[in-house]
Every structure is written in C-alpha cells, then in structure tokens.
Design a protein around this motif. Structure first.
Motif, PDB file in Angstrom:
ATOM      1  N   TYR A 187       0.900  -1.222   0.044  1.00 51.96           N
ATOM      2  CA  TYR A 187       0.041   0.107  -0.148  1.00 51.96           C
ATOM      3  C   TYR A 187       0.835   1.346  -0.212  1.00 51.96           C
ATOM      4  CZ  TYR A 187      -3.641  -3.061   0.816  1.00 51.96           C
ATOM      5  OH  TYR A 187      -4.875  -4.044   0.790  1.00 51.96           O
ATOM      6  N   PHE A 188       2.117   1.293   0.329  1.00 52.42           N
ATOM      7  CA  PHE A 188       2.873   2.465   0.530  1.00 52.42           C
ATOM      8  C   PHE A 188       4.390   1.963  -0.456  1.00 52.42           C
ATOM      9  CE2 PHE A 188       0.367   2.404   4.339  1.00 52.42           C
ATOM     10  CZ  PHE A 188      -0.089   3.771   4.349  1.00 52.42           C
ATOM     11  N   GLN A 189       4.768   2.943  -1.085  1.00 50.21           N
ATOM     12  CA  GLN A 189       5.968   2.772  -1.810  1.00 50.21           C
ATOM     13  C   GLN A 189       7.067   4.065  -1.505  1.00 50.21           C
ATOM     14  OE1 GLN A 189       2.728   2.913  -3.609  1.00 50.21           O
ATOM     15  NE2 GLN A 189       2.650   0.682  -3.300  1.00 50.21           N
ATOM     16  N   GLU A 190       8.187   3.514  -1.988  1.00 47.79           N
ATOM     17  CA  GLU A 190       9.391   4.406  -1.559  1.00 47.79           C
ATOM     18  C   GLU A 190       9.000   5.927  -2.331  1.00 47.79           C
ATOM     19  OE1 GLU A 190      13.346   3.202  -2.169  1.00 47.79           O
ATOM     20  OE2 GLU A 190      12.912   1.098  -1.610  1.00 47.79           O
ATOM     21  N   PRO A 191       9.435   6.993  -1.894  1.00 50.78           N
ATOM     22  CA  PRO A 191       9.869   7.102  -0.212  1.00 50.78           C
ATOM     23  C   PRO A 191       8.774   6.719   0.629  1.00 50.78           C
ATOM     24  CG  PRO A 191       9.588   9.353  -1.026  1.00 50.78           C
ATOM     25  CD  PRO A 191       9.262   8.406  -2.380  1.00 50.78           C
ATOM     26  N   PHE A 192       9.021   5.897   1.592  1.00 53.60           N
ATOM     27  CA  PHE A 192       8.134   5.277   2.423  1.00 53.60           C
ATOM     28  C   PHE A 192       7.782   6.547   3.552  1.00 53.60           C
ATOM     29  CE2 PHE A 192       9.961   1.147   1.111  1.00 53.60           C
ATOM     30  CZ  PHE A 192       8.990   0.406   0.789  1.00 53.60           C
ATOM     31  N   PRO A 193       6.663   6.620   3.910  1.00 55.44           N
ATOM     32  CA  PRO A 193       6.321   7.336   5.009  1.00 55.44           C
ATOM     33  C   PRO A 193       6.968   7.104   6.355  1.00 55.44           C
ATOM     34  CG  PRO A 193       4.345   6.184   4.667  1.00 55.44           C
ATOM     35  CD  PRO A 193       5.410   5.877   3.560  1.00 55.44           C
ATOM     36  N   ALA A 194       7.213   8.354   7.064  1.00 53.50           N
ATOM     37  CA  ALA A 194       7.566   8.119   8.463  1.00 53.50           C
ATOM     38  C   ALA A 194       6.839   6.905   9.201  1.00 53.50           C
ATOM     39  CB  ALA A 194       7.970   9.463   9.120  1.00 53.50           C
ATOM     40  N   ARG A 195       7.143   6.175  10.089  1.00 50.72           N
ATOM     41  CA  ARG A 195       6.313   5.399  10.811  1.00 50.72           C
ATOM     42  C   ARG A 195       6.747   4.934  12.164  1.00 50.72           C
ATOM     43  NH1 ARG A 195       5.604  -0.602   8.451  1.00 50.72           N
ATOM     44  NH2 ARG A 195       7.438  -0.805   9.828  1.00 50.72           N
ATOM     45  N   SER A 196       5.792   4.777  12.911  1.00 53.41           N
ATOM     46  CA  SER A 196       6.063   4.187  14.467  1.00 53.41           C
ATOM     47  C   SER A 196       5.166   2.834  14.354  1.00 53.41           C
ATOM     48  CB  SER A 196       5.538   5.155  15.292  1.00 53.41           C
ATOM     49  OG  SER A 196       6.436   6.343  15.497  1.00 53.41           O
ATOM     50  N   ALA A 197       5.696   1.973  15.300  1.00 48.98           N
ATOM     51  CA  ALA A 197       4.851   0.696  15.474  1.00 48.98           C
ATOM     52  C   ALA A 197       4.864   0.279  16.967  1.00 48.98           C
ATOM     53  CB  ALA A 197       5.162  -0.400  14.570  1.00 48.98           C
ATOM     54  N   PHE A 198       3.778   0.293  17.522  1.00 47.04           N
ATOM     55  CA  PHE A 198       3.657  -0.177  19.053  1.00 47.04           C
ATOM     56  C   PHE A 198       2.899  -1.527  19.174  1.00 47.04           C
ATOM     57  CE2 PHE A 198       4.000   4.326  18.345  1.00 47.04           C
ATOM     58  CZ  PHE A 198       4.877   4.935  19.145  1.00 47.04           C
ATOM     59  N   GLN A 199       3.373  -2.030  20.386  1.00 51.83           N
ATOM     60  CA  GLN A 199       2.195  -3.063  20.744  1.00 51.83           C
ATOM     61  C   GLN A 199       1.645  -2.685  21.804  1.00 51.83           C
ATOM     62  OE1 GLN A 199       3.947  -7.068  21.622  1.00 51.83           O
ATOM     63  NE2 GLN A 199       2.713  -7.319  23.241  1.00 51.83           N
ATOM     64  N   VAL A 200       0.545  -2.638  21.974  1.00 52.70           N
ATOM     65  CA  VAL A 200      -0.748  -2.313  22.649  1.00 52.70           C
ATOM     66  C   VAL A 200      -1.116  -3.494  23.632  1.00 52.70           C
ATOM     67  CG1 VAL A 200      -0.771   0.084  21.791  1.00 52.70           C
ATOM     68  CG2 VAL A 200      -2.412  -1.839  21.121  1.00 52.70           C
ATOM     69  N   ALA A 201      -2.085  -3.029  24.711  1.00 54.84           N
ATOM     70  CA  ALA A 201      -2.496  -4.069  25.546  1.00 54.84           C
ATOM     71  C   ALA A 201      -3.960  -4.419  24.818  1.00 54.84           C
ATOM     72  CB  ALA A 201      -2.815  -3.530  27.056  1.00 54.84           C
ATOM     73  N   GLY A 202      -4.431  -3.689  24.224  1.00 49.45           N
ATOM     74  CA  GLY A 202      -5.758  -3.767  23.652  1.00 49.45           C
ATOM     75  C   GLY A 202      -6.189  -2.605  22.776  1.00 49.45           C
ATOM     76  N   LEU A 203      -7.243  -2.959  21.549  1.00 49.59           N
ATOM     77  CA  LEU A 203      -7.625  -2.062  20.702  1.00 49.59           C
ATOM     78  C   LEU A 203      -9.155  -2.253  20.637  1.00 49.59           C
ATOM     79  CD1 LEU A 203      -4.994  -2.713  18.110  1.00 49.59           C
ATOM     80  CD2 LEU A 203      -5.308  -0.530  19.247  1.00 49.59           C
ATOM     81  N   PRO A 204      -9.809  -1.353  20.159  1.00 43.26           N
ATOM     82  CA  PRO A 204     -11.367  -1.259  20.152  1.00 43.26           C
ATOM     83  C   PRO A 204     -11.737  -2.759  19.379  1.00 43.26           C
ATOM     84  CG  PRO A 204     -10.630   0.885  19.376  1.00 43.26           C
ATOM     85  CD  PRO A 204      -9.439   0.199  19.702  1.00 43.26           C
ATOM     86  N   LEU A 205     -12.880  -3.102  19.994  1.00 41.03           N
ATOM     87  CA  LEU A 205     -13.674  -4.230  19.422  1.00 41.03           C
ATOM     88  C   LEU A 205     -12.473  -5.439  19.407  1.00 41.03           C
ATOM     89  CD1 LEU A 205     -15.721  -2.533  16.504  1.00 41.03           C
ATOM     90  CD2 LEU A 205     -16.237  -3.017  19.106  1.00 41.03           C
TER      91      LEU A 205
END
Length: 126
Positions: free
Chosen positions: A96-114
């Motif tokens: 879905y994303f190509q170079e130059p890739f956007p800046a990105r962060s990824a986190f593990q979380v305890a839970g998400l909606p639904l």
C-alpha cells in the motif's frame, strides 16, 4: 486554518464520537482505523494479513474521500496487540505504500477497540 470532517461509506463508521478524518488546509489526520469490514460492520475471524489488508483498504477509502491518496502519506502509526505480527504486517504494508516510505512508528498495545489485532492512523498531505 479551515477544518472539515471527512466521511465515506466505503470505510466503517466511527465507533465513537469522532470523525473518520479531519482535513485542514494542507493536511489530513485520520482517526485510528481497525479491520472492520464496511459491508458487514464486523471484524472477521482471520489471520493478521487479512486484517492488515482490511485496515489499509479502509484507510485508503478515507484518504481518497478527502481527495488525496496513500502516496502522499507523511506519517503512519501502527498499533498491534501482538508484536510477533510485525513482519507479517510489514509485507502487507509494502503493498500500500511505496518509496519514499512515510515515516512510521509501530507499538504493541494491551488492547484495541472491538478486540481488533491492528489499528492504523496516518497524516497525509492534501
């Protein structure tokens, strides 16, 4: 600065008191997008790749409703309930994303909606 709400029926409706996205004069800020199928209104029982594809299709629909596209993404934040899914999500992300890739962060979380396994938000140039 102008500010307008963005909505599309091609992505799931907000599950609370918020907009799918807010557009300013030059930027689009999306809310967190989870893998709800907009046709059924549910999160299907599936693996993380199926969920990630649904999230990015939903995100793309919101971004396109604002008059822009994912190629203009500046910053993407990915929330996962299991960081072991990180590499599998990366493979889908790269579709879905190509170079130059956007800046990105990824986190593990305890839970998400639904009880979603993944949620994604983005800042996109208009």
């Amino acid at each position: 600065m102008t500010r307008r709400s963005v909505h599309t029926d091609k992505a799931p409706a907000a599950v609370g008191p918020y907009s799918q996205a807010i557009a300013t004069d030059s930027l689009l800020f999306t809310s967190g997008v989870i893998p709800i199928d907009p046709l059924t209104g549910t999160i299907p029982e599936a693996d993380i790749e199926v969920h990630a594809h649904q999230v990015f299709r939903n995100l793309r629909a919101i971004v396109e409703a604002a008059g822009t596209d994912l190629s203009r993404a500046l910053k993407v934040t990915v929330f996962l309930t299991n960081m072991a899914d990180f590499q599998r999500v990366n493979v889908v992300y790269a579709e879905y994303f190509q170079e130059p890739f956007p800046a990105r962060s990824a986190f593990q979380v305890a839970g998400l909606p639904l009880n979603a396994p993944i949620e994604v938000e983005a800042v996109i140039a208009l």
